[in-house]
Design an enzyme around this catalytic site. Structure first.
Site, short mmCIF file in Angstrom:
data_model
loop_
_atom_site.label_atom_id
_atom_site.label_comp_id
_atom_site.label_asym_id
_atom_site.label_seq_id
_atom_site.Cartn_x
_atom_site.Cartn_y
_atom_site.Cartn_z
N ASP A 139 -2.46 -8.16 11.90
CA ASP A 139 -3.95 -8.66 11.22
C ASP A 139 -4.30 -9.86 12.13
O ASP A 139 -5.77 -10.16 12.19
CB ASP A 139 -3.72 -8.88 9.77
CG ASP A 139 -3.61 -7.71 8.94
OD1 ASP A 139 -4.15 -6.66 9.27
OD2 ASP A 139 -2.52 -7.89 8.13
N SER B 12 0.86 -1.12 -0.16
CA SER B 12 0.02 -0.02 0.11
C SER B 12 0.88 1.40 -0.07
O SER B 12 0.68 2.18 -0.80
CB SER B 12 -0.82 0.00 1.13
OG SER B 12 -0.25 -0.26 2.39
N HIS C 40 -2.14 -8.76 2.16
CA HIS C 40 -1.79 -7.75 2.74
C HIS C 40 -2.89 -7.21 3.74
O HIS C 40 -3.22 -8.03 4.54
CB HIS C 40 -1.60 -6.48 1.65
CG HIS C 40 -0.86 -5.09 2.16
ND1 HIS C 40 -0.15 -4.99 3.30
CD2 HIS C 40 -0.97 -3.98 1.34
CE1 HIS C 40 0.21 -3.71 3.26
NE2 HIS C 40 -0.19 -3.01 2.37
N HIS D 265 5.68 -12.75 7.70
CA HIS D 265 5.89 -11.06 7.28
C HIS D 265 6.93 -11.43 6.16
O HIS D 265 7.69 -12.02 6.33
CB HIS D 265 6.07 -10.40 8.50
CG HIS D 265 5.73 -8.95 8.16
ND1 HIS D 265 6.78 -8.21 7.63
CD2 HIS D 265 4.72 -8.10 8.01
CE1 HIS D 265 6.32 -6.96 7.41
NE2 HIS D 265 4.94 -6.97 7.72
N ARG E 272 2.55 -4.52 16.88
CA ARG E 272 1.24 -4.13 16.83
C ARG E 272 0.38 -5.23 17.20
O ARG E 272 -0.76 -4.84 17.62
CB ARG E 272 1.00 -3.95 15.14
CG ARG E 272 1.94 -2.85 14.87
CD ARG E 272 1.64 -2.77 13.38
NE ARG E 272 2.13 -3.75 12.46
CZ ARG E 272 1.95 -3.92 11.26
NH1 ARG E 272 1.44 -2.79 10.56
NH2 ARG E 272 2.52 -5.10 10.60
N1 HAX Z 1 0.82 -19.82 6.12
C1 HAX Z 1 1.32 -20.63 5.15
N2 HAX Z 1 2.20 -20.41 4.34
C2 HAX Z 1 3.20 -19.30 4.65
C3 HAX Z 1 2.80 -18.51 5.44
C4 HAX Z 1 1.36 -18.48 6.23
N3 HAX Z 1 1.00 -17.64 7.04
N4 HAX Z 1 3.65 -17.59 5.45
C5 HAX Z 1 4.37 -17.86 4.44
N5 HAX Z 1 3.87 -18.96 3.87
C6 HAX Z 1 4.76 -19.46 2.89
C7 HAX Z 1 4.74 -18.71 1.46
O1 HAX Z 1 3.36 -18.79 0.71
C8 HAX Z 1 5.80 -19.43 0.91
O2 HAX Z 1 5.34 -20.49 0.23
P1 HAX Z 1 6.03 -21.16 -1.21
O3 HAX Z 1 7.37 -21.14 -1.05
O4 HAX Z 1 5.31 -22.48 -1.30
O5 HAX Z 1 5.41 -20.01 -2.21
C9 HAX Z 1 6.82 -19.58 2.04
O6 HAX Z 1 6.19 -19.79 2.92
C10 HAX Z 1 7.99 -18.70 2.02
O7 HAX Z 1 7.23 -17.16 2.33
P2 HAX Z 1 7.81 -16.19 3.08
O8 HAX Z 1 9.27 -15.70 2.39
O9 HAX Z 1 8.10 -16.60 4.62
O10 HAX Z 1 7.00 -14.88 3.04
P3 HAX Z 1 6.91 -14.04 1.97
O11 HAX Z 1 7.61 -12.85 2.37
O12 HAX Z 1 6.90 -14.67 0.67
O13 HAX Z 1 5.16 -13.75 2.31
C11 HAX Z 1 3.42 -12.85 3.55
C12 HAX Z 1 4.85 -12.60 3.61
C13 HAX Z 1 2.78 -12.03 4.72
C14 HAX Z 1 2.75 -12.63 2.30
C15 HAX Z 1 2.98 -14.32 3.95
O14 HAX Z 1 3.80 -14.55 5.38
C16 HAX Z 1 1.58 -14.71 4.13
O15 HAX Z 1 1.08 -15.06 2.94
N6 HAX Z 1 1.07 -14.83 5.35
C17 HAX Z 1 -0.33 -14.83 5.41
C18 HAX Z 1 -1.35 -13.48 5.10
C19 HAX Z 1 -1.12 -12.51 5.99
O16 HAX Z 1 -1.00 -12.72 7.01
N7 HAX Z 1 -0.81 -11.29 5.25
C20 HAX Z 1 -0.73 -10.15 6.12
C21 HAX Z 1 1.01 -9.84 6.27
C22 HAX Z 1 1.09 -8.33 6.98
C23 HAX Z 1 0.37 -7.32 6.57
O17 HAX Z 1 0.85 -6.95 5.27
N8 HAX Z 1 -0.59 -6.76 7.01
O18 HAX Z 1 -1.55 -5.90 6.20
#
Ligand code: HAX
Length: 442
Positions: free
Chosen positions: A374, A242, A272, A319, A328
């Site tokens: 979140d 964002s 996000h 994250h 937070r």
């Molecule tokens: N559950 C399951 N799998 C997860 C995970 C979770 N909560 N978090 C990461 N992973 C997975 C990824 O999908 C990725 O899988 P692949 O290799 O198979 O593609 C692997 O673990 C490595 O990911 P990472 O490097 O640890 O995490 P990223 O930096 O790529 O992604 C995210 C960060 C926040 C997008 C990710 O942790 C996620 O999808 N979390 C769940 C959704 C979430 O809570 N989003 C909010 C984040 C905070 C925010 O922006 N708030 O607004």
């Protein structure tokens, strides 16, 4: 010009000179290097932006102009009879780089009250959307309709001098922040309360008035929750989807309404800001499946395993930068312990916090098994009766305006140019690996 703008201009002039000198002496110094993995995997860890308002440390979490969340809850002014910081104070801190006095915060509250009028065509535009429309779509549509009021775009069309960009960005940002609670509350009351709208209360602070217009004005605790919520969601340095989008779109000199709306479309993604709705949806589905609102840790563990086996993420965990529990999350947990220690849903959130990290850790691929902001926010809202989880990201968006718009004002004051990083094709990467081509083109 008003008091805040004058004071900002003084600071900005000094900062411009400081950056000029810094670039003159050190402009060719290198910060890190870029790997192919970074190019292909979301540009993690590439420093490529300046965002003055806050800085995220992977271990410590967010600091706003150097202050952590616990420090801010001590140092920022509060509402009368309240103990949560007023987000007006955080905005002042992010914009000015210094803590506000009580007077500064009162002044900002009254400036935003004065600027808060939303023209009728915005409401008519929202009303034109079907009731089934997602609240974030209604909200962003309302913001886009409000773009008719942009002073920046009017002045640009009239041939504004570059030196005035920051001033009209400032003006638009103040108007927009002032008006967002009304739009957000309008969306909520339209979608969930038969369009029975509540008029603003000009005596309340920015978040207190939002709580009031949403229909929770009788609850002192809900107003306090809104003050906390609006403070902790405001900013998370510059690279998140964002914040980065607002910065990027603003760099084309799209006005603050356009830039903010673009960023909020990014906030509406489930990885996000939409994660806050996904968390409660996921917990409600678990409770329905199990037939209890007090699932045991064993039951939660099984549900987490099932979620992962179905190829889905556990919402609220993980994250891209943080590597510890998000402060937070902790701030909201403290609010929960203070006001609702026995709430079953809040206790489930705390049980999930015990169960999920070891499971995610055991997978070996997730870089951060800890909860983010979140994971907690929805449970606090449900406690006060706001169960409509599809609405939650709108609250996040109202708060996020504070950080991204303070940044946008700085970006124009510092005359940051249009953003335009280089991209490559895999074909070019392959040629470069064979030594047949130069990857760093123009
Ligand atoms: N559950 C399951 N799998 C997860 C995970 C979770 N909560 N978090 C990461 N992973 C997975 C990824 O999908 C990725 O899988 P692949 O290799 O198979 O593609 C692997 O673990 C490595 O990911 P990472 O490097 O640890 O995490 P990223 O930096 O790529 O992604 C995210 C960060 C926040 C997008 C990710 O942790 C996620 O999808 N979390 C769940 C959704 C979430 O809570 N989003 C909010 C984040 C905070 C925010 O922006 N708030 O607004």
């Amino acid at each position: 010009m008003n008091v805040i703008a004058d004071k900002f201009k003084e600071k900005a002039d000094l900062h411009v000179a400081e950056i000029k000198a810094l670039l003159k002496e050190h402009g060719s110094k290198k910060i890190g290097e870029v790997t192919l993995s970074q190019i292909y995997q979301g540009m993690r860890g590439i420093t490529g932006l300046v965002s003055e308002t806050s800085l995220l440390d992977a271990q410590e979490g967010i600091r706003f102009r150097g202050y952590s969340i616990p420090e801010l809850s001590q140092k920022l002014p509060k509402a009368e009879g309240g103990s949560e910081p007023l987000p007006e104070g955080l905005f002042y801190l992010m914009l000015m780089g210094e803590l506000p006095t009580e007077e500064d915060v009162k002044h900002l509250t009254s400036v935003w009250q004065r600027r808060s009028h939303v023209p009728n065509h915005v409401f008519h535009t929202i009303d034109a959307l079907p009731l089934g429309t997602h609240p974030m779509t209604m909200f962003v549509t309302g913001v886009m309709a409000l773009q008719t009021e942009s002073k920046f775009s009017k002045m640009y069309a009239e041939g504004m001098n570059k030196k005035d960009y920051w001033h009209y960005t400032f003006d638009d940002a103040m108007d927009l922040i002032a008006r967002l609670p009304r739009i957000a509350a309008y969306v909520y009351r339209r979608k969930y309360h038969f369009s029975e709208h509540i008029q603003p209360d000009g005596l309340l602070d920015w978040s207190g008035n939002l709580a009031h217009m949403l229909g929770f004005g009788d609850s002192h605790e809900f107003k306090e929750l809104m003050r906390l919520y609006m403070t902790i969601h405001a900013d998370h340095e510059g690279g998140n989807v964002s914040a980065h989008t607002v910065h990027l779109v603003g760099s084309a000199l799209s006005d603050p309404y356009l830039a903010y709306a673009a960023g909020m479309n990014g906030l509406a993604g489930p990885l996000h800001g939409l994660a806050n709705q996904e968390v409660i949806k996921w917990i409600f589905e678990m409770e329905e499946k199990l037939g209890t609102n007090q699932p045991s840790k064993e039951q939660i563990a099984k549900y987490v395993e099932d979620t992962l086996a179905a190829g889905k993420v556990v919402p609220g965990y993980g994250h891209a930068v943080l590597r510890k529990t998000d402060p937070r999350f902790t701030a909201q947990m403290e609010f929960g312990k203070r006001y609702m220690p026995d709430d079953p849903l809040v206790n489930t959130v705390w049980n999930i916090y015990e169960v999920v990290p070891p499971i995610l850790q055991s997978l070996g691929k997730i870089k951060n098994p800890w909860p983010n902001v979140d994971a907690h926010s929805g449970a606090l809202l449900v406690h006060y009766g706001m169960k409509e989880y599809e609405y939650y990201t709108v609250l996040f968006a109202v708060s996020r305006a504070l950080g991204v718009l303070a940044n946008l004002i700085w970006s124009r004051a510092l005359s940051f140019p249009i953003e335009r990083p280089k991209s490559v094709t895999t074909d070019l990467v392959n040629k470069w690996l064979k030594g047949e081509d130069e990857i760093w083109g123009e």
